[in-house]
Scaffold this motif. Sequence first.
Motif, PDB file in Angstrom:
ATOM      1  N   PHE A 123       5.992   9.252   3.767  1.00 50.63           N
ATOM      2  CA  PHE A 123       6.020   7.967   4.545  1.00 50.63           C
ATOM      3  C   PHE A 123       4.863   7.953   5.229  1.00 50.63           C
ATOM      4  CE2 PHE A 123       7.356   5.856   8.624  1.00 50.63           C
ATOM      5  CZ  PHE A 123       7.629   4.387   8.063  1.00 50.63           C
ATOM      6  N   LEU A 124       4.365   9.013   5.952  1.00 51.73           N
ATOM      7  CA  LEU A 124       3.158   8.986   6.594  1.00 51.73           C
ATOM      8  C   LEU A 124       1.732   8.571   5.810  1.00 51.73           C
ATOM      9  CD1 LEU A 124       3.740  11.934   9.132  1.00 51.73           C
ATOM     10  CD2 LEU A 124       4.167   9.535   9.474  1.00 51.73           C
ATOM     11  N   ARG A 125       1.936   9.272   4.695  1.00 50.27           N
ATOM     12  CA  ARG A 125       0.837   8.597   3.707  1.00 50.27           C
ATOM     13  C   ARG A 125       0.792   7.078   3.415  1.00 50.27           C
ATOM     14  NH1 ARG A 125       0.490  13.357  -1.115  1.00 50.27           N
ATOM     15  NH2 ARG A 125       1.001  15.321   0.696  1.00 50.27           N
ATOM     16  N   MET A 126       1.896   6.635   3.413  1.00 51.16           N
ATOM     17  CA  MET A 126       2.118   5.242   3.093  1.00 51.16           C
ATOM     18  C   MET A 126       1.706   4.415   4.530  1.00 51.16           C
ATOM     19  SD  MET A 126       2.873   4.390   0.229  1.00 51.16           S
ATOM     20  CE  MET A 126       3.287   2.713   0.534  1.00 51.16           C
ATOM     21  N   VAL A 127       2.189   4.748   5.534  1.00 50.15           N
ATOM     22  CA  VAL A 127       1.665   4.066   6.918  1.00 50.15           C
ATOM     23  C   VAL A 127       0.222   4.325   6.813  1.00 50.15           C
ATOM     24  CG1 VAL A 127       1.781   4.484   9.230  1.00 50.15           C
ATOM     25  CG2 VAL A 127       3.867   4.579   8.176  1.00 50.15           C
ATOM     26  N   GLU A 128      -0.419   5.560   6.579  1.00 48.32           N
ATOM     27  CA  GLU A 128      -1.875   5.315   6.645  1.00 48.32           C
ATOM     28  C   GLU A 128      -2.479   4.432   5.619  1.00 48.32           C
ATOM     29  OE1 GLU A 128      -5.405   8.942   6.187  1.00 48.32           O
ATOM     30  OE2 GLU A 128      -3.277   9.358   5.773  1.00 48.32           O
ATOM     31  N   PHE A 129      -2.025   4.556   4.346  1.00 48.49           N
ATOM     32  CA  PHE A 129      -2.366   3.426   3.227  1.00 48.49           C
ATOM     33  C   PHE A 129      -2.149   2.017   3.809  1.00 48.49           C
ATOM     34  CE2 PHE A 129      -0.913   0.769  -0.217  1.00 48.49           C
ATOM     35  CZ  PHE A 129      -2.270   0.618  -0.935  1.00 48.49           C
ATOM     36  N   VAL A 130      -1.175   1.631   4.495  1.00 46.67           N
ATOM     37  CA  VAL A 130      -0.797   0.429   4.905  1.00 46.67           C
ATOM     38  C   VAL A 130      -1.975   0.038   6.208  1.00 46.67           C
ATOM     39  CG1 VAL A 130       0.347  -1.176   6.396  1.00 46.67           C
ATOM     40  CG2 VAL A 130       1.456   0.122   4.546  1.00 46.67           C
ATOM     41  N   LEU A 131      -2.195   0.939   6.844  1.00 47.52           N
ATOM     42  CA  LEU A 131      -3.271   0.691   7.884  1.00 47.52           C
ATOM     43  C   LEU A 131      -4.735   0.703   7.387  1.00 47.52           C
ATOM     44  CD1 LEU A 131      -2.252   3.023  10.902  1.00 47.52           C
ATOM     45  CD2 LEU A 131      -1.720   0.659  10.662  1.00 47.52           C
ATOM     46  N   ILE A 132      -5.156   1.282   6.363  1.00 48.76           N
ATOM     47  CA  ILE A 132      -6.309   1.248   5.626  1.00 48.76           C
ATOM     48  C   ILE A 132      -6.484  -0.215   5.204  1.00 48.76           C
ATOM     49  CG2 ILE A 132      -8.038   2.126   3.812  1.00 48.76           C
ATOM     50  CD1 ILE A 132      -6.854   4.862   4.549  1.00 48.76           C
ATOM     51  N   ARG A 133      -5.516  -0.524   4.441  1.00 50.30           N
ATOM     52  CA  ARG A 133      -5.331  -1.770   3.518  1.00 50.30           C
ATOM     53  C   ARG A 133      -5.785  -3.049   4.750  1.00 50.30           C
ATOM     54  NH1 ARG A 133      -7.344  -2.667  -1.078  1.00 50.30           N
ATOM     55  NH2 ARG A 133      -6.200  -4.528  -1.300  1.00 50.30           N
ATOM     56  N   ARG A 134      -5.023  -2.904   5.890  1.00 47.33           N
ATOM     57  CA  ARG A 134      -4.975  -3.678   6.824  1.00 47.33           C
ATOM     58  C   ARG A 134      -6.609  -4.068   7.401  1.00 47.33           C
ATOM     59  NH1 ARG A 134      -1.741  -2.974  12.265  1.00 47.33           N
ATOM     60  NH2 ARG A 134      -0.066  -2.898  10.760  1.00 47.33           N
ATOM     61  N   TYR A 223       3.422  11.230  16.074  1.00 46.03           N
ATOM     62  CA  TYR A 223       4.763  11.380  16.847  1.00 46.03           C
ATOM     63  C   TYR A 223       5.479  10.371  17.062  1.00 46.03           C
ATOM     64  CZ  TYR A 223       7.946  12.273  20.526  1.00 46.03           C
ATOM     65  OH  TYR A 223       9.089  12.206  21.385  1.00 46.03           O
ATOM     66  N   ASN A 224       4.839   9.096  17.161  1.00 46.14           N
ATOM     67  CA  ASN A 224       5.573   7.807  17.700  1.00 46.14           C
ATOM     68  C   ASN A 224       5.763   7.132  16.392  1.00 46.14           C
ATOM     69  OD1 ASN A 224       4.807   7.919  20.251  1.00 46.14           O
ATOM     70  ND2 ASN A 224       2.466   7.239  19.930  1.00 46.14           N
ATOM     71  N   VAL A 225       5.243   7.317  15.249  1.00 43.96           N
ATOM     72  CA  VAL A 225       5.697   6.788  13.961  1.00 43.96           C
ATOM     73  C   VAL A 225       6.900   7.550  13.607  1.00 43.96           C
ATOM     74  CG1 VAL A 225       5.134   6.635  11.504  1.00 43.96           C
ATOM     75  CG2 VAL A 225       3.432   6.066  13.240  1.00 43.96           C
TER      76      VAL A 225
END
Length: 491
Positions: A123-134, A223-225
């Motif tokens: 999940f943290l990898r996917m959040v990082e992927f989403v932020l990079i794509r943003r 931590y917040n995520v």
Amino acid sequence: MKRIHADNYAPKYKSGKWSWDHASDRLQFEPHNDLENSRERYIITNGYKFLRTINQEEELIFRQEFLRPPTTFDSDTVVINDIRDLVLFLMPSEFLTKRFLDFMHRPAVHRLLHALIIYFEYFLRMVEFVLIRRDELAGNMGQIQSEQTNDMKRIFSIYLSQYRMLVARNYSVIVKGEGDMHKFYHMKEIVNISATIQDKFFHEQFLAVTTQIIWISMHRRAYNVIEMEIARLFRSEHFVKHRPEYLSFTPSERSLLYGRNNKIVNYRTQVSPLIQELQHVPDEDLPILWIGERKYRGTDYRIAEIELEYITPGPQLRMIDVAHGILGNPKNLYNTLLELDWPSVRYANFTQFHDPYHIVRQPYLRIPKIDEEAMRRMSEHFPHFYKVYRIYEPVTEQMMQKWRRRDKVINFYSSGGLLTNIWVRCEKDVAERSYGPSVAHITSNYFKVVSRLRKRQSIDADDPFKLQQSTQTIGLRKKQANADEEHYFDP
């Protein structure tokens, strides 16, 4: 071979900060002597105050009394029990009840924490992927997304839903009170009345401890995520707090991260996202619900991959080149608070080509094949022949009583109790127990007896009658010497 658990005395974690000393023109370490008034002392999780840092005295107490002993399974690597014990030492005093401590040491809870660690790793990898794509799509130089990119995101979202199924399956065992979890069920057996208030506080405490365990296992990052996602998984989005430090996702990003089964309805009929995953399980994903119970037999590569990650013990993850946070990493690379000791990491000489614990390499997402979902629908599933047995090392009743008396143990050592290491304990044991004469005294008596016998034999060697009489005398003296030696060696 040197054992890393041989010495429990020298502290490994030092709380303080580095500052520049202009007088000596060098860096100087300033320890935190007054941690009670330090902002870094506590961290608020779900409304409860957990210790963020500890002083050296508390570290010695933890390593001497509460650390996992070296006689346990894989004591030289980091496992879930190590992270759980650390969080139990850092959690507030109101958590130290017999019911809650017994709950945290159950195998069903252990399996739920294991599934959560696997889920949050991706999940943290996917959040990082989403932020990079943003960032790639924003601005004047934004990139154009193709249909293949959307297909890849759709597959990533399905992968996350599959990991949520594992978490939901293990969580449903606890919620329904199956097996040894029946004693923690919120409904009373005879009157069928729910202990609402008691169960509410119990649930909030468990979510707070779970957040701490996941956060520490993920190298104390995001931590917040983690806190926001745990609140969403176990409650629903109606009860997620709106804080400025929380990330806000667009509808398309929410669809990618939360999956196709996530639905928001009125809070009276809303169920948690974990239960929503179990309400709509595709046919090709049904074998996922048996992972860890039955050995999968079929041609679906994705299910075999999830099963391999789930049933492989933490200390053996390096054999399949998979990282689940700090699970399976050597303990000599971490301090007492399970933070990376970077000098030890540098001495380990890890490189991009030799990095079995994924410390140097950056986490990444494997790009799937576009037609992977179509291939999965055509895969075959065969009847199972083998049942998977899990090995869980239970905690002793003596250790449970010590956890319940955690504050008393800390106060005892803080008020003057002796903190000893293995060397001091051996010296004290030798001083208190008497083992007879010293080695020097035994050897001196032995040489006296030997020299006296040899001298008597040389004097009587000329007279045969005296020699015979001397031989008998020597035999008697030898018996007396053996008796003396037994007396010397007898403790």
